[in-house]
Design a protein around this motif. Sequence first.
Motif, PDB file in Angstrom:
ATOM      1  N   VAL A  54       0.724  -1.255   0.081  1.00  0.00           N
ATOM      2  CA  VAL A  54       0.005   0.051   0.108  1.00  0.00           C
ATOM      3  C   VAL A  54       0.849   1.347  -0.064  1.00  0.00           C
ATOM      4  O   VAL A  54       1.838   1.345   0.824  1.00  0.00           O
ATOM      5  CB  VAL A  54      -1.068   0.009   1.210  1.00  0.00           C
ATOM      6  N   VAL A  55       0.374   2.306  -1.012  1.00  0.00           N
ATOM      7  CA  VAL A  55       1.295   3.572  -1.026  1.00  0.00           C
ATOM      8  C   VAL A  55       0.643   4.565   0.014  1.00  0.00           C
ATOM      9  O   VAL A  55      -0.388   4.532   0.012  1.00  0.00           O
ATOM     10  CB  VAL A  55       1.397   3.948  -2.395  1.00  0.00           C
ATOM     11  N   VAL A  56       1.502   5.084   0.603  1.00  0.00           N
ATOM     12  CA  VAL A  56       0.972   6.397   1.553  1.00  0.00           C
ATOM     13  C   VAL A  56       2.033   7.547   1.552  1.00  0.00           C
ATOM     14  O   VAL A  56       3.127   7.405   0.931  1.00  0.00           O
ATOM     15  CB  VAL A  56       1.058   5.827   3.172  1.00  0.00           C
ATOM     16  N   ASN A  57       1.803   8.736   1.992  1.00  0.00           N
ATOM     17  CA  ASN A  57       2.542   9.860   1.720  1.00  0.00           C
ATOM     18  C   ASN A  57       3.850   9.837   2.761  1.00  0.00           C
ATOM     19  O   ASN A  57       3.515  10.742   3.777  1.00  0.00           O
ATOM     20  CB  ASN A  57       1.697  11.112   1.626  1.00  0.00           C
ATOM     21  N   LYS A  58       4.316   8.865   2.754  1.00  0.00           N
ATOM     22  CA  LYS A  58       5.843   8.735   3.709  1.00  0.00           C
ATOM     23  C   LYS A  58       6.918   8.354   2.627  1.00  0.00           C
ATOM     24  O   LYS A  58       6.767   8.119   1.562  1.00  0.00           O
ATOM     25  CB  LYS A  58       5.596   7.830   4.661  1.00  0.00           C
ATOM     26  N   ALA A  59       7.926   8.480   3.334  1.00  0.00           N
ATOM     27  CA  ALA A  59       9.172   8.317   2.451  1.00  0.00           C
ATOM     28  C   ALA A  59       9.152   7.147   1.999  1.00  0.00           C
ATOM     29  O   ALA A  59       8.738   6.196   2.666  1.00  0.00           O
ATOM     30  CB  ALA A  59      10.275   8.483   3.369  1.00  0.00           C
ATOM     31  N   LYS A  60       9.517   6.882   0.923  1.00  0.00           N
ATOM     32  CA  LYS A  60       9.461   5.240   0.487  1.00  0.00           C
ATOM     33  C   LYS A  60      10.534   4.516   1.286  1.00  0.00           C
ATOM     34  O   LYS A  60      11.628   4.567   1.711  1.00  0.00           O
ATOM     35  CB  LYS A  60      10.433   5.347  -1.088  1.00  0.00           C
ATOM     36  N   ALA A  61       9.518   3.167   1.654  1.00  0.00           N
ATOM     37  CA  ALA A  61      10.430   2.375   2.436  1.00  0.00           C
ATOM     38  C   ALA A  61      11.471   1.722   1.825  1.00  0.00           C
ATOM     39  O   ALA A  61      11.565   1.485   0.771  1.00  0.00           O
ATOM     40  CB  ALA A  61       9.207   1.187   3.022  1.00  0.00           C
ATOM     41  N   ALA A  62      12.293   1.369   2.573  1.00  0.00           N
ATOM     42  CA  ALA A  62      13.616   0.529   2.115  1.00  0.00           C
ATOM     43  C   ALA A  62      13.942  -0.539   3.023  1.00  0.00           C
ATOM     44  O   ALA A  62      12.985  -0.876   4.017  1.00  0.00           O
ATOM     45  CB  ALA A  62      15.076   1.383   2.251  1.00  0.00           C
ATOM     46  N   ALA A  63      14.651  -1.388   2.741  1.00  0.00           N
ATOM     47  CA  ALA A  63      14.955  -2.625   3.411  1.00  0.00           C
ATOM     48  C   ALA A  63      15.595  -2.163   4.777  1.00  0.00           C
ATOM     49  O   ALA A  63      16.171  -1.324   5.123  1.00  0.00           O
ATOM     50  CB  ALA A  63      16.100  -3.568   2.663  1.00  0.00           C
ATOM     51  N   TYR A  64      15.068  -3.163   5.851  1.00  0.00           N
ATOM     52  CA  TYR A  64      15.616  -3.114   7.082  1.00  0.00           C
ATOM     53  C   TYR A  64      15.764  -4.348   7.625  1.00  0.00           C
ATOM     54  O   TYR A  64      14.671  -5.169   7.733  1.00  0.00           O
ATOM     55  CB  TYR A  64      14.537  -2.402   8.044  1.00  0.00           C
ATOM     56  N   ARG A  65      17.029  -4.961   7.742  1.00  0.00           N
ATOM     57  CA  ARG A  65      17.100  -6.206   8.289  1.00  0.00           C
ATOM     58  C   ARG A  65      15.982  -7.457   8.526  1.00  0.00           C
ATOM     59  O   ARG A  65      14.917  -7.112   9.072  1.00  0.00           O
ATOM     60  CB  ARG A  65      17.366  -5.998   9.690  1.00  0.00           C
ATOM     61  N   ALA A  66      16.173  -8.320   7.582  1.00  0.00           N
ATOM     62  CA  ALA A  66      15.122  -9.303   7.423  1.00  0.00           C
ATOM     63  C   ALA A  66      13.473  -8.365   7.036  1.00  0.00           C
ATOM     64  O   ALA A  66      12.724  -8.873   7.322  1.00  0.00           O
ATOM     65  CB  ALA A  66      14.837 -10.112   8.449  1.00  0.00           C
ATOM     66  N   PRO A  67      13.955  -7.716   5.922  1.00  0.00           N
ATOM     67  CA  PRO A  67      12.732  -7.000   5.390  1.00  0.00           C
ATOM     68  C   PRO A  67      11.414  -7.634   5.380  1.00  0.00           C
ATOM     69  O   PRO A  67      11.098  -8.452   4.592  1.00  0.00           O
ATOM     70  CB  PRO A  67      13.186  -6.271   4.162  1.00  0.00           C
ATOM     71  N   GLY A  68      10.303  -6.980   6.097  1.00  0.00           N
ATOM     72  CA  GLY A  68       9.115  -7.660   6.024  1.00  0.00           C
ATOM     73  C   GLY A  68       8.655  -8.720   7.099  1.00  0.00           C
ATOM     74  O   GLY A  68       7.415  -8.801   7.514  1.00  0.00           O
ATOM     75  N   ALA A  69       9.769  -9.421   7.625  1.00  0.00           N
ATOM     76  CA  ALA A  69       9.526 -10.483   8.557  1.00  0.00           C
ATOM     77  C   ALA A  69       9.341 -10.000  10.103  1.00  0.00           C
ATOM     78  O   ALA A  69       8.495 -10.559  10.579  1.00  0.00           O
ATOM     79  CB  ALA A  69      10.780 -11.409   8.708  1.00  0.00           C
ATOM     80  N   PRO A  70       9.771  -8.908  10.563  1.00  0.00           N
ATOM     81  CA  PRO A  70       9.617  -8.640  12.042  1.00  0.00           C
ATOM     82  C   PRO A  70       8.289  -8.355  12.162  1.00  0.00           C
ATOM     83  O   PRO A  70       7.644  -8.734  12.937  1.00  0.00           O
ATOM     84  CB  PRO A  70      10.673  -7.276  12.280  1.00  0.00           C
ATOM     85  N   GLN A  71       7.499  -7.507  11.244  1.00  0.00           N
ATOM     86  CA  GLN A  71       6.104  -7.149  11.108  1.00  0.00           C
ATOM     87  C   GLN A  71       5.107  -8.139  11.300  1.00  0.00           C
ATOM     88  O   GLN A  71       4.406  -8.451  12.294  1.00  0.00           O
ATOM     89  CB  GLN A  71       5.493  -6.203  10.056  1.00  0.00           C
ATOM     90  N   ALA A  72       5.550  -9.347  10.234  1.00  0.00           N
ATOM     91  CA  ALA A  72       4.558 -10.456  10.135  1.00  0.00           C
ATOM     92  C   ALA A  72       4.862 -11.295  11.468  1.00  0.00           C
ATOM     93  O   ALA A  72       3.780 -11.798  12.150  1.00  0.00           O
ATOM     94  CB  ALA A  72       4.651 -11.078   8.758  1.00  0.00           C
ATOM     95  N   GLU A  73       5.813 -11.865  11.695  1.00  0.00           N
ATOM     96  CA  GLU A  73       6.214 -12.615  12.613  1.00  0.00           C
ATOM     97  C   GLU A  73       6.130 -12.114  14.041  1.00  0.00           C
ATOM     98  O   GLU A  73       5.695 -13.016  14.910  1.00  0.00           O
ATOM     99  CB  GLU A  73       7.845 -13.198  12.571  1.00  0.00           C
ATOM    100  N   PHE A  74       6.194 -10.881  14.102  1.00  0.00           N
ATOM    101  CA  PHE A  74       5.653 -10.521  15.646  1.00  0.00           C
ATOM    102  C   PHE A  74       4.340 -10.929  15.791  1.00  0.00           C
ATOM    103  O   PHE A  74       3.811 -11.296  16.770  1.00  0.00           O
ATOM    104  CB  PHE A  74       5.673  -8.936  15.445  1.00  0.00           C
ATOM    105  N   ALA A  75       3.208 -10.443  14.747  1.00  0.00           N
ATOM    106  CA  ALA A  75       1.838 -10.854  14.945  1.00  0.00           C
ATOM    107  C   ALA A  75       1.588 -12.390  15.107  1.00  0.00           C
ATOM    108  O   ALA A  75       0.970 -12.714  15.886  1.00  0.00           O
ATOM    109  CB  ALA A  75       0.930 -10.389  13.658  1.00  0.00           C
ATOM    110  N   ALA A  76       2.358 -13.315  14.200  1.00  0.00           N
ATOM    111  CA  ALA A  76       2.059 -14.624  14.392  1.00  0.00           C
ATOM    112  C   ALA A  76       2.546 -15.264  15.827  1.00  0.00           C
ATOM    113  O   ALA A  76       1.833 -15.851  16.681  1.00  0.00           O
ATOM    114  CB  ALA A  76       2.814 -15.467  13.248  1.00  0.00           C
ATOM    115  N   GLU A  77       3.749 -14.587  16.264  1.00  0.00           N
ATOM    116  CA  GLU A  77       4.110 -15.173  17.255  1.00  0.00           C
ATOM    117  C   GLU A  77       3.569 -14.741  18.689  1.00  0.00           C
ATOM    118  O   GLU A  77       3.485 -15.435  19.665  1.00  0.00           O
ATOM    119  CB  GLU A  77       5.925 -14.554  17.580  1.00  0.00           C
ATOM    120  N   MET A  78       2.915 -13.441  18.656  1.00  0.00           N
ATOM    121  CA  MET A  78       1.984 -13.132  19.809  1.00  0.00           C
ATOM    122  C   MET A  78       0.738 -14.014  19.798  1.00  0.00           C
ATOM    123  O   MET A  78       0.541 -14.301  20.824  1.00  0.00           O
ATOM    124  CB  MET A  78       1.367 -11.643  19.285  1.00  0.00           C
TER     125      MET A  78
END
Lengths: 288, 158, 751
Positions: free
Chosen positions: C361-385
């Motif tokens: 989803v695009v929003v009016n924020k700076a273009k996201a870049a990779a950050y250490r295992a990009p995408g995984a912390p957000q998703a696995e946070f939710a699953a592990e909770m």
Amino acid sequence: MTGTSYRSPESIEEAVDLLAASSGTVDILAGGTDLIIQMQGSIGDQRLIINVKHISEMMQATLTDDALLLGPAMCCAELTSRADIKQWFPGLIESAYLIGSSQVQGRASVGGNLCNASPAADTIPALIALGAVCHIVGPSGERSVNAEDFVTGVSSNCMADNELLRCIQIARPEPNTADAYLRFIPRSEMDIAVAGAAVSVTVNDGVCTSARVAIGAVATTALLVPAAAAALVGSDLGEDALDAAAAASTLAAKPITDRRGTVEFRKHIVGVLTKRAAGIAAARARGN
Amino acid sequence: MKTHVTTDINDEAVEFLCEPQHTLLHVLRNELGLTGTKEGCGSGDCGACSVTVNGRLVCACLVLAVEADGAKIGTIEGVANRDSLHIIQEKYLEHAALQCGICTPGLIVSTQALLEENPNPTEQEARYFLAGNLCRCTGYDKIIRAVMDAAQCLRQGA
Amino acid sequence: MSEAKQYKYIGQRTIRPDGFDKVTGRANYGADLSLPGMLWGKVLRSPYAHALITKLDTSRAEAHPDVLAVAGFEDFPSVNAEAFAAGNGDSGMLDLARNILADKKVLYHGHAIVAVAARTEEAAAQALQLIDVEYEVLPPVMSIEQAIKEDAAVLHEDMFTQGLADTPSAPSNIASRMELKKGDVAAGFAQADIIVEREFSTPTVHQGYIEPHATTVRFDDNGPSMVWCPTQGHFDVRASTARLLNMELGQIKVVASEIGGGFGGKTTVYLEPVALVLSRKAGRPVKMVMSRDEVFRASGPASASKSRIKIGAKSDGTLTAVEASLYYEAGAFKGSPMAPGCMTVFTPYDVENMWVEGFDVVVNKAKAAAYRAPGAPQAEFAAEMVMNELAEKLAMDPIDLRLLNAAKAGTQTLYGPKLKEVGLVQCLQAAKTSEQYQTVLASGEGRGVAAGFWFNIGGQSSVIINMNSDGTGTILEGSPDIGGSRASMQMMAAEELGIPLDRLNPIVTDTEHVAYNATTGGSRTTFATGMAVVEACQDVVAQLKSRAASMWNVTSEQVDWQDGSAINLAGEDVMTLAEICAAAEKTGGQISGRGNINARGAGPSFAVHLCDVWVDRDTGKTDVVRYTAIQDAGKAIHPGYVEGQFQGGAAQGIGWALNEEYIYDDNGIMENAGFLDYRVPLASDLPSIDTIIVEVPNAFHPFGVRGVGETGIIPPLAAVGTAVSDAIGLPIETLPCSPPRVLKLLQEAAK
């Protein structure tokens, strides 16, 4: 290209003369930790920087028989290393120790913290709780202002453009008197206070006979809270009295919501801090 | 208008010209070529530009270059003795206390200031004294181990 | 490769070869280079989060006596919207160009518009004030909820959601949707005795590298132009810059300076092509350095996310079905790490029925870049909770629940391959017997456990080893060393060649001295570039054996290589590497080895973290009191730097969980663009971070290496979130667990 000039007078008189003679923006450089950041955003401005750190009286702290005479430009790192001052005013030392990092404390001064007049300044509530008096010098001589009246608004103080803060005087504490300062920040260090509370109490025979409570970062200026002090005076500084003081601080707080905290959060926290700081000050005053 | 400044950097006499509004950090890096002092924020919030002025630890970004006049400045370039490292530097290497290394000069200058002021810090005291030196790589664990080890060596007169 | 093999250097805590320069201040980073005649470049940035540029006039700036060049989007002639619309463009390259110099529209506060080069920094700053821009301000779209509304303002009129069954007729802020499925989740949930479902959100965060982006460039008509910059991938900087400026690869030389942290954030370009345009126009070298404010506003943060997780289990804890909907903010241009999020979210578990959908989803924020295992912390946070909530509801130990369902060799992943040997079970077992897990919590404390999975990658690496006549050697590699990788290259080469460490000097060269190397990312360097080093060593050894054979008058097959010496199997002779190198002039010239590979077989690295916290119930403030990071390294080449990766990832994850977040005002302007109010963890915020290195060798690497750089940031989010939840007895659904948010939960629960 820019019109910045710089002077470093070696006496109060010389500094006052420089202030009187200059037109345009004049900035007093004490610690510089606020000023130098503010200067970055204003390229090309005409300004005179007066460094007061070569005025020896402004860089010293003297304990006389009845008072601390604090040079306003003395850096916090030096102040907090003074065991003799800490013995008298542990809360003031706590507030100075909380300003920024070790590096910032190597520059920042209590006088600078006061004159910069940030609502969140840590040393201002401590000074107010201690009943500090600010000695101001200008072309027409000297005058004195109580710490709680020194700051007049966000980033504004009671001094005229041609005046200089010369000395901060704090009376020696009465027997069985102690102070404490606490602030709340999200991390353990480095942040600007979300709220702060300074309390000074005198405890005789288990009863609080005198108290001053000041709170920071919850209004445009640090506030003296007489109602909180009144809740403590006459009490045994037990749970009920501390809760009453906390409630008085929460009521007195007039904070804003910003990136550091909401109105509700700050009002709640300033109460928690008042209670905790009063408890620490009470324990100190009892000699525990 | 440029001001003439006479100072002492790492025990060497140095003269330079600077604008009064320029910071010590700017002059060290851009005029004097002492790029070991790093700029991470320019606002005193990261500690990468830690230096000493008259023995006191400060951020060079929060000092005006003109204030160096008549003062003694210490930078990372002055910590090692010619080619022999200071024990603090050796301990940082031994404990793998740096990854990218950008915060390392500032941390080493700060560690030296800590241990001069408090030769026997507790781990907690070390952590609070160094709180103004951000490191984003290490989680600080190995830095603190290096500091405590260096402190012990210095106390033992190593 | 054998596990019993005793190594001489591998596994030792050696002193890194670049260490001396880094502890003495000699090492040169991005902003440390100055060139004679150099100009300073600065960028004019958007004061609005979303606006059309209705007028842009740089003539007053150009007239400034100290200004020598001005650059804008039109200076990237090879990319333009018209070509893209006609089907002739690379939309990724067009987006890259539009991100580093806006094309008629600004899409976030701080979005670059034009750049100037002037004789001094002050003059460049003054010139920016002389640029006249007029805007038609548009409503900012600042969250996933806002962006996906039917009537949301659309950032890109030409963006139609990809991946839908039906081709959409209207533009949307959803750039794409993806879906992964395995088995039948409806049937799986029907078999479940218990189902836990919950929604989560995570904030926009920044990698927070201490070194701002910086570059010094010199355009040269007569030879390769030079670009000096701190980057995780100088070959890819060269490719992007060449593409944008319509140059050939050979016309640009990129020199990777030392890099002051990246964590994925220095895998793209912001300043380099702009500086080269300015240098070309001015005919002078140009230096550009971002301020910290610019780094926060206009480099690439990590995506904020929204997610829904549903997990069903039997009463014995066996998982029967898992389901996730994951939304990621891409920032102003498409391309969030939504896909790796979908691919990693449930990979720690062997479950028959899985279904995951993701939205970019695009929003009016700076273009996201990779950050250490990009995408995984957000998703696995939710699953592990949800896994921890499930364990609590089943009254099971959370480690036992994970052991029961753990992915292992043979597990069919949702995203494709079956797992080879992996170390999750070993990590879980190590966690269970760890000192921390045996420690009884004090009053007011809470504990959280979480697992993490990351693929790791291989890819292209090119290494040359040049031997000298005295037996010393130079390792030329092209992987920027972001955390001590030169040490591991030196150790692997010393082990392979059988000579002391200090005989080998590893150098990260510019783009001219070795062939292409993929960017340092995906935890690939010690794995892939390490393999290339080993291959180059084997090439050197083959040549050394051949030279020895020629001197002994035997065949190469009759020569063995042991401990740094050639051994004549047909006789008694032994010749050291140094002796063979000394004789090289007479046996055919000097010896160089080469290892140019495209590494396959990267081994996934699983981790398990334990976090204990204490929460101040009066203020909502959380203190981390104990922490242990356990991870499978395959084989730790340098245990000190492997532990450092675990600890650094843990610290970043703790920051993400507790206090880090971008705070925006109503106009979409970031309010905390500095280290004062963007609160990364301090030394005084953290306890010791204990580590346990698990070693389940990766069969595809000569020493068994798995990448270790990224996985460590994944488990902390749920480990901390669960610990806070445990301490306060309330569910956590939103990160960060900052004091105001935790206090609010406590106060609402008390009502």
